[in-house]
Design a protein around this motif. Structure first.
Motif, PDB file in Angstrom:
ATOM      1  N   SER A  91      -7.397  -4.535 -12.823  1.00 47.44           N
ATOM      2  CA  SER A  91      -7.133  -5.654 -11.632  1.00 47.44           C
ATOM      3  C   SER A  91      -7.470  -4.433 -10.401  1.00 47.44           C
ATOM      4  O   SER A  91      -6.104  -4.225 -10.012  1.00 47.44           O
ATOM      5  CB  SER A  91      -5.556  -5.963 -11.605  1.00 47.44           C
ATOM      6  OG  SER A  91      -5.661  -6.397 -10.306  1.00 47.44           O
ATOM      7  N   VAL A  93      -7.082  -5.771  -7.649  1.00 42.73           N
ATOM      8  CA  VAL A  93      -7.119  -6.043  -6.565  1.00 42.73           C
ATOM      9  C   VAL A  93      -4.546  -5.537  -6.119  1.00 42.73           C
ATOM     10  O   VAL A  93      -4.227  -4.963  -5.249  1.00 42.73           O
ATOM     11  CB  VAL A  93      -5.732  -7.656  -6.450  1.00 42.73           C
ATOM     12  CG1 VAL A  93      -4.845  -8.100  -5.286  1.00 42.73           C
ATOM     13  CG2 VAL A  93      -7.442  -8.153  -6.001  1.00 42.73           C
ATOM     14  N   ASP A  96      -5.892  -1.959  -5.613  1.00 42.39           N
ATOM     15  CA  ASP A  96      -5.235  -1.292  -3.675  1.00 42.39           C
ATOM     16  C   ASP A  96      -4.341  -1.435  -3.683  1.00 42.39           C
ATOM     17  O   ASP A  96      -3.670  -0.696  -2.405  1.00 42.39           O
ATOM     18  CB  ASP A  96      -6.359  -2.584  -2.876  1.00 42.39           C
ATOM     19  CG  ASP A  96      -7.999  -1.698  -3.846  1.00 42.39           C
ATOM     20  OD1 ASP A  96      -8.258  -0.438  -3.688  1.00 42.39           O
ATOM     21  OD2 ASP A  96      -9.131  -2.324  -3.375  1.00 42.39           O
ATOM     22  N   LYS A  97      -3.369  -2.756  -3.328  1.00 46.54           N
ATOM     23  CA  LYS A  97      -1.815  -2.640  -3.255  1.00 46.54           C
ATOM     24  C   LYS A  97      -0.809  -1.571  -3.385  1.00 46.54           C
ATOM     25  O   LYS A  97      -0.181  -0.981  -2.810  1.00 46.54           O
ATOM     26  CB  LYS A  97      -1.691  -3.693  -3.982  1.00 46.54           C
ATOM     27  CG  LYS A  97      -0.407  -4.259  -3.187  1.00 46.54           C
ATOM     28  CD  LYS A  97       0.442  -5.791  -3.585  1.00 46.54           C
ATOM     29  CE  LYS A  97       0.034  -7.115  -2.922  1.00 46.54           C
ATOM     30  NZ  LYS A  97       0.641  -8.279  -2.951  1.00 46.54           N
ATOM     31  N   SER A 282     -15.610  -4.981  -2.618  1.00 49.97           N
ATOM     32  CA  SER A 282     -13.746  -5.424  -2.744  1.00 49.97           C
ATOM     33  C   SER A 282     -12.753  -4.971  -2.173  1.00 49.97           C
ATOM     34  O   SER A 282     -11.864  -5.588  -2.364  1.00 49.97           O
ATOM     35  CB  SER A 282     -14.022  -4.727  -4.589  1.00 49.97           C
ATOM     36  OG  SER A 282     -13.749  -3.148  -4.598  1.00 49.97           O
ATOM     37  N   ARG A 283     -12.714  -3.842  -1.746  1.00 53.57           N
ATOM     38  CA  ARG A 283     -11.761  -2.904  -1.354  1.00 53.57           C
ATOM     39  C   ARG A 283     -12.028  -3.612  -0.292  1.00 53.57           C
ATOM     40  O   ARG A 283     -10.538  -3.881   0.788  1.00 53.57           O
ATOM     41  CB  ARG A 283     -12.231  -1.724  -0.686  1.00 53.57           C
ATOM     42  CG  ARG A 283     -12.164  -0.420  -1.750  1.00 53.57           C
ATOM     43  CD  ARG A 283     -11.385   0.238  -1.730  1.00 53.57           C
ATOM     44  NE  ARG A 283      -9.840   1.259  -1.056  1.00 53.57           N
ATOM     45  CZ  ARG A 283      -9.495   1.676  -0.843  1.00 53.57           C
ATOM     46  NH1 ARG A 283      -8.414   1.378  -1.756  1.00 53.57           N
ATOM     47  NH2 ARG A 283      -8.677   2.810  -0.393  1.00 53.57           N
ATOM     48  N   ASN A 285     -12.760  -6.505   0.607  1.00 52.20           N
ATOM     49  CA  ASN A 285     -12.051  -8.208   0.594  1.00 52.20           C
ATOM     50  C   ASN A 285     -10.894  -8.179   0.389  1.00 52.20           C
ATOM     51  O   ASN A 285      -9.578  -9.007   0.419  1.00 52.20           O
ATOM     52  CB  ASN A 285     -12.613  -8.849  -0.824  1.00 52.20           C
ATOM     53  CG  ASN A 285     -13.852  -9.188  -0.078  1.00 52.20           C
ATOM     54  OD1 ASN A 285     -14.690  -9.145   1.040  1.00 52.20           O
ATOM     55  ND2 ASN A 285     -14.701  -9.808  -1.107  1.00 52.20           N
ATOM     56  N   ASN A 286      -9.700  -6.929  -0.537  1.00 54.62           N
ATOM     57  CA  ASN A 286      -8.274  -6.835  -0.412  1.00 54.62           C
ATOM     58  C   ASN A 286      -8.219  -6.723   0.535  1.00 54.62           C
ATOM     59  O   ASN A 286      -6.401  -6.827   0.934  1.00 54.62           O
ATOM     60  CB  ASN A 286      -8.420  -5.896  -1.656  1.00 54.62           C
ATOM     61  CG  ASN A 286      -8.620  -6.336  -2.910  1.00 54.62           C
ATOM     62  OD1 ASN A 286      -8.431  -7.445  -3.616  1.00 54.62           O
ATOM     63  ND2 ASN A 286      -9.089  -5.119  -4.066  1.00 54.62           N
ATOM     64  N   SER A 289      -7.391  -9.790   2.367  1.00 57.26           N
ATOM     65  CA  SER A 289      -6.043 -10.735   1.391  1.00 57.26           C
ATOM     66  C   SER A 289      -5.060  -9.868   1.794  1.00 57.26           C
ATOM     67  O   SER A 289      -3.623 -10.848   2.054  1.00 57.26           O
ATOM     68  CB  SER A 289      -6.661 -10.252   0.112  1.00 57.26           C
ATOM     69  OG  SER A 289      -4.981 -11.011  -1.185  1.00 57.26           O
TER      70      SER A 289
END
Length: 301
Positions: A91, A93, A96-97, A282-283, A285-286, A289
């Motif tokens: 994942s 997401v 990155d979290k 992707s980075r 967009n995360n 978010s």
């Protein structure tokens, strides 16, 4: 008085590893620590005295290089973030979290992808391999070291040992990604308890109940860290979230507006870099978010 490293804290005792004599000393902490509101932590370098009953007393906590609250560990300098490529699937997401929290703690991160041997054959397996390769290229380009491993096949273990040497390493990741299997492969004879993924729930159960440092052959220590499953942004601010994305870090000074959120403002350096392809979709967009999650937390409280 001798010095040592606290490698385990359990039931009011601190287990101090004395490098000079090579022994583990069971110690109590001095009462003065409680009065000061201090507490020795796993990872602390301490001065201790020997008592008549063969145990010891922690007399002084030496200056810390770092301190984490969740999990509680001192002087860890490398976060080993473990993600499986299958069950559970990789994942971006969640990755990155974890990286945001690692950067906020001012620690470097090593990304370890596990279960490479469990990638199936056929179209599904090819898709997984493409995702893994895309992740490896992306995060390597940002400046993170990425190691692909298989605990059962031994793949990547020597590269991993080399990366861990000389560090107090904090092992973290979702349940069921194979952290305990990885540590067992790195440290033969340790035999940490492992727990396979539940088919019904699609997740594993925590098998580590306390923080403990384990010496790694070749140098360094590994801390398997329970908790770390609840990752939220309540303690961070807007500027802190953006600064935890390495590729954003030098750009905000070029933004037109002070306090730019990098989401909609004109002449935003981060948005311009994204348009030029210098920041992965992707980075970004995360990041958006995570900003939304942060705003919702602030609104609730």
């Amino acid at each position: 008085m001798p010095e040592g490293l606290i490698v385990k804290a359990l039931s009011g005792y601190y287990y101090v590893q004395d490098a000079e004599v090579g022994s583990l000393v069971q110690c109590r902490g001095r009462g003065i620590f409680k009065k000061r509101g201090e507490s020795p932590l796993v990872g602390d370098r301490v001065v201790y005295s020997n008592t008549e009953n063969g145990e010891g007393t922690v007399e002084e906590i030496l200056p810390r290089q770092s301190e984490l609250i969740r999990p509680q560990i001192a002087n860890a300098d490398l976060a080993v973030l473990v993600f499986s490529v299958v069950r559970p699937e990789l994942s971006f997401v969640l990755l990155d979290k974890f990286l945001v929290h690692t950067e906020h703690a001012r620690m470097n991160a090593l990304l370890v992808f596990t279960k490479m041997d469990r990638i199936p054959e056929g179209a599904e397996g090819e898709s997984i391999r493409q995702t893994v390769e895309a992740a490896r290229l992306l995060y390597s380009s940002i400046g993170y070291q990425v190691v692909l491993t298989s605990a059962h096949e031994g793949e990547g273990l020597e590269q991993l040992r080399s990366a861990l040497a000389g560090h107090i390493n904090m092992l973290a990741g979702q349940s069921g990604v194979g952290k305990s299997s990885l540590v067992n492969a790195l440290i033969p004879g340790l035999k940490l308890e492992t727990n396979e993924i539940s088919v019904k729930l699609g997740r594993g159960k925590h098998t580590t109940r306390h923080v403990e440092l384990v010496a790694i052959p070749g140098g360094g220590y590994m801390a398997d860290t329970p908790g770390f499953s609840q990752l939220d942004f309540g303690e961070l601010g807007i500027d802190e979230i953006s600064s935890c994305f390495r590729e954003f870090r030098e750009l905000p000074s070029s933004c037109k507006f002070r306090g730019c959120t990098h989401t909609h403002e004109p002449h935003c350096a981060v948005l311009q870099a994204k348009e030029r392809g210098e920041i992965a979709e992707s980075r970004y967009n995360n990041y958006v978010s995570f900003m939304t999650e942060w705003k919702e937390i602030k609104r609730r409280y």
